[in-house]
Motif scaffolding. Structure first.
Motif, PDB file in Angstrom:
ATOM      1  N   ALA A  89      18.711 -65.387  24.784  1.00 33.16           N
ATOM      2  CA  ALA A  89      19.854 -64.825  23.866  1.00 33.16           C
ATOM      3  C   ALA A  89      20.780 -65.962  23.316  1.00 33.16           C
ATOM      4  N   ARG A  90      21.254 -65.686  22.165  1.00 36.59           N
ATOM      5  CA  ARG A  90      22.112 -66.468  21.169  1.00 36.59           C
ATOM      6  C   ARG A  90      23.281 -65.657  21.017  1.00 36.59           C
ATOM      7  N   ARG A  91      24.387 -66.223  21.400  1.00 38.61           N
ATOM      8  CA  ARG A  91      25.675 -65.558  21.124  1.00 38.61           C
ATOM      9  C   ARG A  91      26.363 -65.710  19.714  1.00 38.61           C
ATOM     10  N   ILE A  92      26.416 -64.388  19.360  1.00 35.64           N
ATOM     11  CA  ILE A  92      26.760 -64.236  18.015  1.00 35.64           C
ATOM     12  C   ILE A  92      28.355 -64.041  17.727  1.00 35.64           C
ATOM     13  N   SER A  93      29.164 -63.265  18.572  1.00 39.36           N
ATOM     14  CA  SER A  93      30.582 -63.009  18.571  1.00 39.36           C
ATOM     15  C   SER A  93      31.257 -62.646  19.808  1.00 39.36           C
ATOM     16  N   ARG A  94      32.406 -62.234  19.865  1.00 42.14           N
ATOM     17  CA  ARG A  94      32.741 -61.505  20.980  1.00 42.14           C
ATOM     18  C   ARG A  94      32.459 -60.255  21.249  1.00 42.14           C
ATOM     19  N   GLY A  95      32.602 -59.583  22.594  1.00 46.10           N
ATOM     20  CA  GLY A  95      32.307 -58.586  22.984  1.00 46.10           C
ATOM     21  C   GLY A  95      33.209 -57.295  22.790  1.00 46.10           C
ATOM     22  N   LEU A  96      33.032 -56.150  22.730  1.00 46.86           N
ATOM     23  CA  LEU A  96      33.986 -54.916  22.573  1.00 46.86           C
ATOM     24  C   LEU A  96      33.164 -53.898  23.396  1.00 46.86           C
ATOM     25  N   GLN A  97      34.203 -52.857  23.782  1.00 46.64           N
ATOM     26  CA  GLN A  97      33.525 -51.457  24.398  1.00 46.64           C
ATOM     27  C   GLN A  97      32.980 -50.643  23.376  1.00 46.64           C
ATOM     28  N   ASN A  98      32.324 -49.873  23.817  1.00 43.70           N
ATOM     29  CA  ASN A  98      31.963 -48.655  23.029  1.00 43.70           C
ATOM     30  C   ASN A  98      31.284 -49.014  21.552  1.00 43.70           C
ATOM     31  N   VAL A  99      30.585 -49.831  21.458  1.00 43.55           N
ATOM     32  CA  VAL A  99      29.654 -50.418  20.367  1.00 43.55           C
ATOM     33  C   VAL A  99      28.593 -49.291  19.913  1.00 43.55           C
ATOM     34  N   GLN A 100      28.465 -48.882  18.947  1.00 41.64           N
ATOM     35  CA  GLN A 100      27.609 -47.912  18.479  1.00 41.64           C
ATOM     36  C   GLN A 100      26.807 -48.488  17.063  1.00 41.64           C
ATOM     37  N   VAL A 101      25.234 -48.095  17.070  1.00 39.74           N
ATOM     38  CA  VAL A 101      24.773 -48.411  15.870  1.00 39.74           C
ATOM     39  C   VAL A 101      24.360 -46.973  14.859  1.00 39.74           C
ATOM     40  N   SER A 102      24.609 -46.958  13.738  1.00 38.59           N
ATOM     41  CA  SER A 102      23.947 -45.714  12.847  1.00 38.59           C
ATOM     42  C   SER A 102      23.120 -46.271  11.789  1.00 38.59           C
ATOM     43  N   TYR A 103      22.336 -45.409  11.742  1.00 36.28           N
ATOM     44  CA  TYR A 103      21.259 -45.991  10.299  1.00 36.28           C
ATOM     45  C   TYR A 103      21.460 -44.813   9.469  1.00 36.28           C
ATOM     46  N   VAL A 104      21.931 -45.410   8.180  1.00 32.62           N
ATOM     47  CA  VAL A 104      22.341 -44.687   6.666  1.00 32.62           C
ATOM     48  C   VAL A 104      21.431 -45.190   5.782  1.00 32.62           C
ATOM     49  N   ASP A 105      20.436 -44.493   5.517  1.00 32.88           N
ATOM     50  CA  ASP A 105      19.437 -44.701   4.192  1.00 32.88           C
ATOM     51  C   ASP A 105      18.823 -46.202   4.744  1.00 32.88           C
ATOM     52  N   GLY A 106      18.367 -46.004   6.139  1.00 39.76           N
ATOM     53  CA  GLY A 106      17.658 -47.191   6.801  1.00 39.76           C
ATOM     54  C   GLY A 106      18.335 -48.387   6.894  1.00 39.76           C
ATOM     55  N   GLN A 107      19.544 -48.354   6.779  1.00 38.18           N
ATOM     56  CA  GLN A 107      20.364 -49.524   6.898  1.00 38.18           C
ATOM     57  C   GLN A 107      21.272 -49.377   8.295  1.00 38.18           C
ATOM     58  N   ALA A 108      21.515 -50.423   9.138  1.00 43.47           N
ATOM     59  CA  ALA A 108      22.080 -50.573  10.383  1.00 43.47           C
ATOM     60  C   ALA A 108      23.472 -50.534  10.061  1.00 43.47           C
ATOM     61  N   ARG A 109      24.624 -49.831  10.584  1.00 43.41           N
ATOM     62  CA  ARG A 109      25.955 -49.761  10.478  1.00 43.41           C
ATOM     63  C   ARG A 109      26.646 -49.808  11.796  1.00 43.41           C
ATOM     64  N   VAL A 110      27.207 -50.503  11.977  1.00 44.50           N
ATOM     65  CA  VAL A 110      27.951 -50.832  13.316  1.00 44.50           C
ATOM     66  C   VAL A 110      29.386 -50.365  13.440  1.00 44.50           C
ATOM     67  N   LEU A 111      29.629 -49.511  14.588  1.00 41.77           N
ATOM     68  CA  LEU A 111      31.051 -49.058  14.657  1.00 41.77           C
ATOM     69  C   LEU A 111      31.561 -49.244  16.109  1.00 41.77           C
ATOM     70  N   SER A 112      32.834 -49.432  16.161  1.00 43.88           N
ATOM     71  CA  SER A 112      33.483 -49.287  17.535  1.00 43.88           C
ATOM     72  C   SER A 112      34.432 -48.294  17.349  1.00 43.88           C
ATOM     73  N   PRO A 113      35.411 -47.801  18.287  1.00 43.83           N
ATOM     74  CA  PRO A 113      36.103 -46.864  17.999  1.00 43.83           C
ATOM     75  C   PRO A 113      37.322 -47.073  16.874  1.00 43.83           C
ATOM     76  N   GLY A 114      37.358 -46.304  15.923  1.00 46.72           N
ATOM     77  CA  GLY A 114      38.327 -46.432  14.848  1.00 46.72           C
ATOM     78  C   GLY A 114      37.982 -47.488  13.890  1.00 46.72           C
TER      79      GLY A 114
END
Length: 261
Positions: A89-114
C-alpha cells in the motif's frame, strides 16, 4: 531468592524509561517477497479503480478507524487477470466513513455522505465539494451505513443520487437475548433512497428522497445495503444488487424498462 525478586522489580520499573526515551519506530522484518492478504485497519471501504490509469483495476481501500486511518492505493502488479497480485500500500490521503465509487461514462466518481471528491486521483479524500442535499438526508432512526452514489436512474441524461441507509433502531445492540437464547429486539434494516434530479447534471435540482420499492414493497435488506445499479442480466436496463450486514447479496431484477424501472 529475595535478591532475585528485587532485581526483577527494578528491571520492570525501568522499562518504560528505556522505551519512551527514544522516538517510537515501527519494526520491520526482512521478507521482501512475502505475499499476504490485502487489507488495512478496521471498517475498510474497498474501491476498485484504475487509479494509475494503466488499463487494469487497482484497489483503493479507505480506512476511517484505528490503527491505519487513511486512504491507501494498492497497485495491480499483474494486469487485467482474474486474480491479480497487488503491490504494498501507498497512503494517499486521510480516511472517511461510507466512501463509495460510481462509474459515470466509464469514469470513476468518488462520493462520501453529502460530498463529492472530484480531485480524488490527485488529492484523495483531502478535498471535497459539498453537494446540495444534506449529508443526513432526513431518514429517521439510528443509522450507520450512509452510502451515496451517482446513477442516471431513469435514462433522462441527468445524474440522480442513490443513498443506501443502514438502520439499527429496532436492532439496538448485541445484548437483547433472553434467558432462553431468543432474540427480543428487531432486525437491522437496509433501505435505498432515490433523490431524483429535476435540473441538469451541471446544475442539479434534487427532489426529496424517496424509498425505492420492489414487488410493491419497500426494498429492505439486513442493514448495510451498498446499492449497485447495473445491467446484470444484459437486457438493456438497470437492475439493482444490494449487500447487507451478514455478507449476503440480494438481486432485484428490473422488470420494467430503462426509463421506467
Amino acid at each position: 531468592m529475595r535478591r532475585s525478586c528485587a532485581w526483577v522489580v527494578t528491571v520492570i520499573l525501568f522499562l518504560p524509561t528505556v522505551v519512551f526515551s527514544e522516538e517510537l519506530a515501527r519494526i520491520y522484518y526482512n521478507h521482501p517477497g512475502l505475499i499476504v492478504d490485502l487489507g488495512v485497519g478496521l471498517w475498510s471501504w474497498p474501491l476498485p479503480i484504475d487509479f494509475d490509469k494503466d488499463g487494469d483495476n487497482d484497489f483503493v481501500v479507505v480506512c476511517p478507524d484505528k490503527p491505519y486511518n487513511g486512504t491507501y492505493f494498492f497497485e495491480n502488479a499483474s494486469g487485467d487477470i482474474k486474480l491479480p497480485v497487488f503491490k504494498p500500500a501507498r497512503r494517499i490521503s486521510r480516511g472517511l466513513q461510507n466512501v463509495q465509487v460510481s462509474y459515470v461514462d466509464g469514469q470513476a466518481r468518488v462520493l462520501s455522505p453529502g460530498h463529492e471528491h472530484a480531485d480524488f486521483f490527485a488529492k484523495g479524500l483531502d478535498i471535497s465539494k459539498k453537494l446540495a442535499p444534506p449529508a443526513k438526508i432526513g431518514h429517521q432512526g439510528k443509522t450507520r451505513a450512509n452510502q451515496w452514489k451517482y446513477v442516471d436512474f431513469d435514462a433522462d441524461g441527468k445524474l440522480d443520487l442513490i443513498v443506501g441507509i443502514g438502520d439499527w433502531t429496532a436492532y439496538g445492540w448485541d445484548d437483547a437475548y433472553n434467558e432462553r437464547g431468543e432474540w427480543t429486539n428487531g432486525p437491522l434494516h437496509g433501505y435505498v433512497y432515490l433523490l431524483r434530479n429535476m435540473g441538469t447534471t451541471a446544475e442539479p435540482d434534487y427532489q426529496e428522497p424517496t424509498k425505492l420499492k420492489a414487488g410493491r414493497k419497500l426494498i429492505d435488506v439486513f442493514g448495510w445495503p451498498s446499492p449497485n445499479f447495473a445491467d446484470f442480466d444484459g437486457d438493456g436496463d438497470l437492475d439493482l444488487l444490494c449487500g447487507e450486514f451478514l455478507d449476503k447479496f440480494t438481486y432485484f431484477e428490473n422488470v420494467g424498462s430503462r426509463a421506467k424501472p
